[in-house]
Design a protein around this motif. Sequence first.
Motif, PDB file in Angstrom:
ATOM      1  N   LEU A  42       0.827  -1.210   0.000  1.00  0.00           N
ATOM      2  CA  LEU A  42       0.000   0.000   0.000  1.00  0.00           C
ATOM      3  C   LEU A  42       0.859   1.258   0.000  1.00  0.00           C
ATOM      4  CD1 LEU A  42      -2.783  -1.022   2.545  1.00  0.00           C
ATOM      5  CD2 LEU A  42      -3.056  -0.690   0.080  1.00  0.00           C
ATOM      6  N   GLY A  43       2.059   1.180   0.592  1.00  0.00           N
ATOM      7  CA  GLY A  43       2.903   2.360   0.715  1.00  0.00           C
ATOM      8  C   GLY A  43       2.859   2.952   2.118  1.00  0.00           C
ATOM      9  N   ILE A  98       2.153  13.669   5.001  1.00  0.00           N
ATOM     10  CA  ILE A  98       0.776  13.808   4.525  1.00  0.00           C
ATOM     11  C   ILE A  98       0.227  15.098   5.112  1.00  0.00           C
ATOM     12  CG2 ILE A  98      -1.532  12.800   4.745  1.00  0.00           C
ATOM     13  CD1 ILE A  98      -0.282  10.080   4.385  1.00  0.00           C
ATOM     14  N   ASP A  99      -0.249  15.973   4.224  1.00  0.00           N
ATOM     15  CA  ASP A  99      -0.632  17.330   4.607  1.00  0.00           C
ATOM     16  C   ASP A  99      -1.615  17.391   5.769  1.00  0.00           C
ATOM     17  OD1 ASP A  99       0.910  18.899   3.096  1.00  0.00           O
ATOM     18  OD2 ASP A  99      -0.631  19.550   1.684  1.00  0.00           O
ATOM     19  N   ASP A 125      -9.474   6.937   6.598  1.00  0.00           N
ATOM     20  CA  ASP A 125      -9.003   7.881   5.577  1.00  0.00           C
ATOM     21  C   ASP A 125      -7.567   7.556   5.171  1.00  0.00           C
ATOM     22  OD1 ASP A 125     -11.352   9.386   5.730  1.00  0.00           O
ATOM     23  OD2 ASP A 125     -10.530  10.760   7.230  1.00  0.00           O
ATOM     24  N   ASN A 136      -7.530   4.633   2.970  1.00  0.00           N
ATOM     25  CA  ASN A 136      -8.133   4.987   1.679  1.00  0.00           C
ATOM     26  C   ASN A 136      -7.210   5.835   0.813  1.00  0.00           C
ATOM     27  OD1 ASN A 136     -10.135   5.000  -0.264  1.00  0.00           O
ATOM     28  ND2 ASN A 136     -11.230   6.745   0.621  1.00  0.00           N
ATOM     29  N   SER A 137      -6.300   6.573   1.438  1.00  0.00           N
ATOM     30  CA  SER A 137      -5.423   7.443   0.649  1.00  0.00           C
ATOM     31  C   SER A 137      -4.457   6.649  -0.226  1.00  0.00           C
ATOM     32  CB  SER A 137      -4.658   8.414   1.557  1.00  0.00           C
ATOM     33  OG  SER A 137      -3.672   7.745   2.289  1.00  0.00           O
ATOM     34  N   PHE A 138      -4.345   5.356   0.013  1.00  0.00           N
ATOM     35  CA  PHE A 138      -3.473   4.513  -0.818  1.00  0.00           C
ATOM     36  C   PHE A 138      -4.269   3.698  -1.829  1.00  0.00           C
ATOM     37  CE2 PHE A 138      -1.361   5.149   3.263  1.00  0.00           C
ATOM     38  CZ  PHE A 138      -0.215   5.794   2.820  1.00  0.00           C
ATOM     39  N   LEU A 139      -5.572   3.950  -1.888  1.00  0.00           N
ATOM     40  CA  LEU A 139      -6.436   3.199  -2.797  1.00  0.00           C
ATOM     41  C   LEU A 139      -7.029   4.138  -3.831  1.00  0.00           C
ATOM     42  CD1 LEU A 139      -8.196   1.120  -0.010  1.00  0.00           C
ATOM     43  CD2 LEU A 139      -6.430   0.312  -1.596  1.00  0.00           C
ATOM     44  N   ALA A 140      -7.385   3.601  -4.967  1.00  0.00           N
ATOM     45  CA  ALA A 140      -7.946   4.409  -6.041  1.00  0.00           C
ATOM     46  C   ALA A 140      -9.259   5.052  -5.599  1.00  0.00           C
ATOM     47  CB  ALA A 140      -8.179   3.537  -7.269  1.00  0.00           C
ATOM     48  N   TYR A 141      -9.541   6.215  -6.177  1.00  0.00           N
ATOM     49  CA  TYR A 141     -10.813   6.875  -5.893  1.00  0.00           C
ATOM     50  C   TYR A 141     -11.938   6.093  -6.533  1.00  0.00           C
ATOM     51  CZ  TYR A 141     -14.438  10.316  -5.473  1.00  0.00           C
ATOM     52  OH  TYR A 141     -15.613  10.940  -5.164  1.00  0.00           O
ATOM     53  N   PRO A 163     -16.022   6.188  -5.296  1.00  0.00           N
ATOM     54  CA  PRO A 163     -16.894   6.505  -4.161  1.00  0.00           C
ATOM     55  C   PRO A 163     -17.991   5.479  -3.909  1.00  0.00           C
ATOM     56  CG  PRO A 163     -17.440   7.875  -6.040  1.00  0.00           C
ATOM     57  CD  PRO A 163     -16.216   7.113  -6.424  1.00  0.00           C
ATOM     58  N   LYS A 209     -12.160  -2.244  -1.957  1.00  0.00           N
ATOM     59  CA  LYS A 209     -11.078  -1.720  -2.798  1.00  0.00           C
ATOM     60  C   LYS A 209      -9.746  -2.338  -2.393  1.00  0.00           C
ATOM     61  CE  LYS A 209     -11.785   2.755  -2.265  1.00  0.00           C
ATOM     62  NZ  LYS A 209     -11.617   4.215  -2.469  1.00  0.00           N
ATOM     63  N   TYR A 212      -6.767  13.251  -1.188  1.00  0.00           N
ATOM     64  CA  TYR A 212      -5.342  13.037  -1.502  1.00  0.00           C
ATOM     65  C   TYR A 212      -5.110  11.559  -1.755  1.00  0.00           C
ATOM     66  CZ  TYR A 212      -4.069  17.711   0.025  1.00  0.00           C
ATOM     67  OH  TYR A 212      -3.939  19.069   0.131  1.00  0.00           O
ATOM     68  N   ARG A 263      -1.343   1.094 -11.654  1.00  0.00           N
ATOM     69  CA  ARG A 263      -2.454   2.010 -11.349  1.00  0.00           C
ATOM     70  C   ARG A 263      -2.708   2.936 -12.543  1.00  0.00           C
ATOM     71  NH1 ARG A 263      -3.051   2.889  -5.458  1.00  0.00           N
ATOM     72  NH2 ARG A 263      -4.329   4.688  -5.973  1.00  0.00           N
TER      73      ARG A 263
END
Lengths: 456, 456
Positions: free
Chosen positions: A264-265, A273-274, A283, A286-291, A293, A300, B198, B209
């Motif tokens: 996943l990273g 991460i900002d 969250d 999810n930030s390592f998975l494709a969008y 919704p 995912k 993000y 990806r």
Amino acid sequence: MRKVLVIGAGRSASSLIKYLLDKSESEKLQIIVADKQIESAQRMIANHKNGKAIVLDVFEEESRRKAVQEANIVISMLPARFHLEVAKDCIKYEKSMVTASYISKEMQALNEEVVAKGLVFMNEIGLDPGIDHMSAMQIIDRIRENGAKLLLFESFTGGLVAPESDNNLWNYKFTWNPRNVVVAGQGGAAKFIQEGKYKYIPYHKLFRRTEILNLREYGKFEALANRDSLKYRSIYGLEEVLTLYRGTIRKIGFSRAWNVFVQLGMTDDSYTIDDSENMTYRDFTNSFLAYSPHDSVELKLRHYLKIDQDDVIWEKLLELDIFNDTKKVVLKKATPAQILQKILMDKWTLKEEDKDMIVMMHKFGYEYQNEKRQINSYMQVIGDDQTYTAMAKTVGLPVAIATLKILNGEIKTPGVQLPITKEVYEPILKELEEYGITFKEEKVPYLGYNPEFVNG
Amino acid sequence: MRKVLVIGAGRSASSLIKYLLDKSESEKLQIIVADKQIESAQRMIANHKNGKAIVLDVFEEESRRKAVQEANIVISMLPARFHLEVAKDCIKYEKSMVTASYISKEMQALNEEVVAKGLVFMNEIGLDPGIDHMSAMQIIDRIRENGAKLLLFESFTGGLVAPESDNNLWNYKFTWNPRNVVVAGQGGAAKFIQEGKYKYIPYHKLFRRTEILNLREYGKFEALANRDSLKYRSIYGLEEVLTLYRGTIRKIGFSRAWNVFVQLGMTDDSYTIDDSENMTYRDFTNSFLAYSPHDSVELKLRHYLKIDQDDVIWEKLLELDIFNDTKKVVLKKATPAQILQKILMDKWTLKEEDKDMIVMMHKFGYEYQNEKRQINSYMQVIGDDQTYTAMAKTVGLPVAIATLKILNGEIKTPGVQLPITKEVYEPILKELEEYGITFKEEKVPYLGYNPEFVNG
């Protein structure tokens, strides 16, 4: 009274200080424990009459020099990067010194002065590095003295939770610095030799290239490659060996599940991460998975990493709460690795009653009178409690024993060194046995690095 | 005669110099082409009466200053790290300057002086960066001027082999610096935003990806994420946008096959392989696979990366000869990435008759009077031959056009800048159309970043 200065009263110093205090009457020792936080030092001394706690900031030259000057021998249990100032003072005031850290270039560069003054600067005399060096060299020297030729050397160490405290699906808790666990294996490909062939494993494949280790009565484990096995060729004099591999021990199944974080990273420590403080654990995942919704984060992830419905990896992930949509990351501007560490610490922090465990295994393949043979050796140490952990014992006792033997002139060859000579490892390994740190040996058929070879 | 100094006569300078020489009579220009190797400069000039080739080592202050002083305007086609000395001379002698490189911090720091002297330092005016900025900003400004609000911006560029020269299974040849292709995507996770979320992709997942891009009459392609899309928020003034994604275009199927090299560790440029010069291509491949003498390298690789019998990836690997046991690597102490580059160059080097191709695509999503809409724009350029390649045309022509317009006072707002203002992009895009560099636009339904959304 002879003064032993111990700089650094962290968790790994407990067994070391206890050993010295226990011997203080018979050996006429005063143990000066120096730490930035006087409370840490005082806790270690526990009002022992031969102990003394002092405040010491290692960067304050005057007080540091005074403490070194007054001591008969110095132990530095600080992180490795802080040893050098102490080492220079030890040369100035002609004191021998002991550390459990890898010899840095800067430390090595002091060798000439150390030899000239007849001092012993013993390093790498904890667990790994330390007990691994000594227990391996003892058998390597024995094999060679019999006139046999080494073909294979593999060595594995693991810091784990003890079986009696092992109650999560990962069979893992943090018994040492959590950060080191999260970023383990990063910074370059793992390199080793098997049957004369150089092999390279990139970080993102490291946790899928494990092998099974059989530690007999202690159970089966898995091992993954350490980053650089090749440097041990010159250290142990194994230039001719066909297989050289060093690894880290985990309970079986850990690495395959850990690989999810790698893929996943989430173990990345190179960027921040900002908006991390406002993220939930969900969250973050999810930030390592494709969008997408209209699909769940769960599905995912399952699909991305091809995790089957009935794969225990899934239960391991659920156990860590990585899909929780209320728990917040809280950490500001955190790297993925820092966030993952926080998530893991919720679940993998040792409880008061938990015990830790150290396991180690070596394999030695050799040729003797045209016959190929193999010896495996292995050990297990269980912690007494949360103070005298297996880690503290295996790191601290060799340091303490070496210190006393240097002080008593039993170990005397001068120089910046690690414990690979008989003069050093024989008496230390012998005394470690009194503390339950013992290796078992077994002879097994030599298979080379191909245990599953079936002809045809 | 007005003197245009062009420093650097590399391959990408051909169309730029041709443009200027073609205009030299009507515009009264002398084109001074300066290079360390006079032959390169002479080849570009080809005895044109308004051209002059000179030797120039950019680190030799005296000759560099003399050349700058004598010019009316300066173009630097050197690698970006060499611009700064030239830039300082341009300030000293009050000459405007043009480059196709990203604005470095050091370049940006010159802005005040450049403005004070009324000079134009135009950068990022090649292809990518360059044509991408101009073509995107033209539509972004238009959308905003109509009172609409930007929701989504995606932008993709690719340097590929032209369809008529596309005759390998990878649908790829090196049309630009091969090294950049081999290490592409390394150095950190790819970062972007999709629908306000993000997203981060680690390097080892980047090539799995991808998404499909439809360039209509030019065909379908795939795109993979560039490293940092987020910096374009401030450059283009897209702080509010929900989706911001920049990517690289490849022919479909390239990335999935390239992923084999990533997974094996062959693209790693961080360590060297000791015995690389004596390795065969097969040895190199085997060094990333587990030791197992009774299995073939082929089967080990198929099994490790789960490549099915009938997967075209396998044919792609065979085409590159990575299992060849006679071809030697030859390179000494090479990194995996250097060795892979050599293997690829055997097969992917352009032949004399080969042509290259540039493709670019933008997607703009916006809300206008409560209705969501989308515009896609796309272009394709095919190279004329191996000199006037699509790459040389798309990099060099905007540089040349901008240079002449600055010289003629048509572009005059001073400062260190990139081509995102109307004053700059409108006339340049218009003139590029004369050279076949044209964008097509289509309106499509706005889908947000979820084109496959099916309700339920």
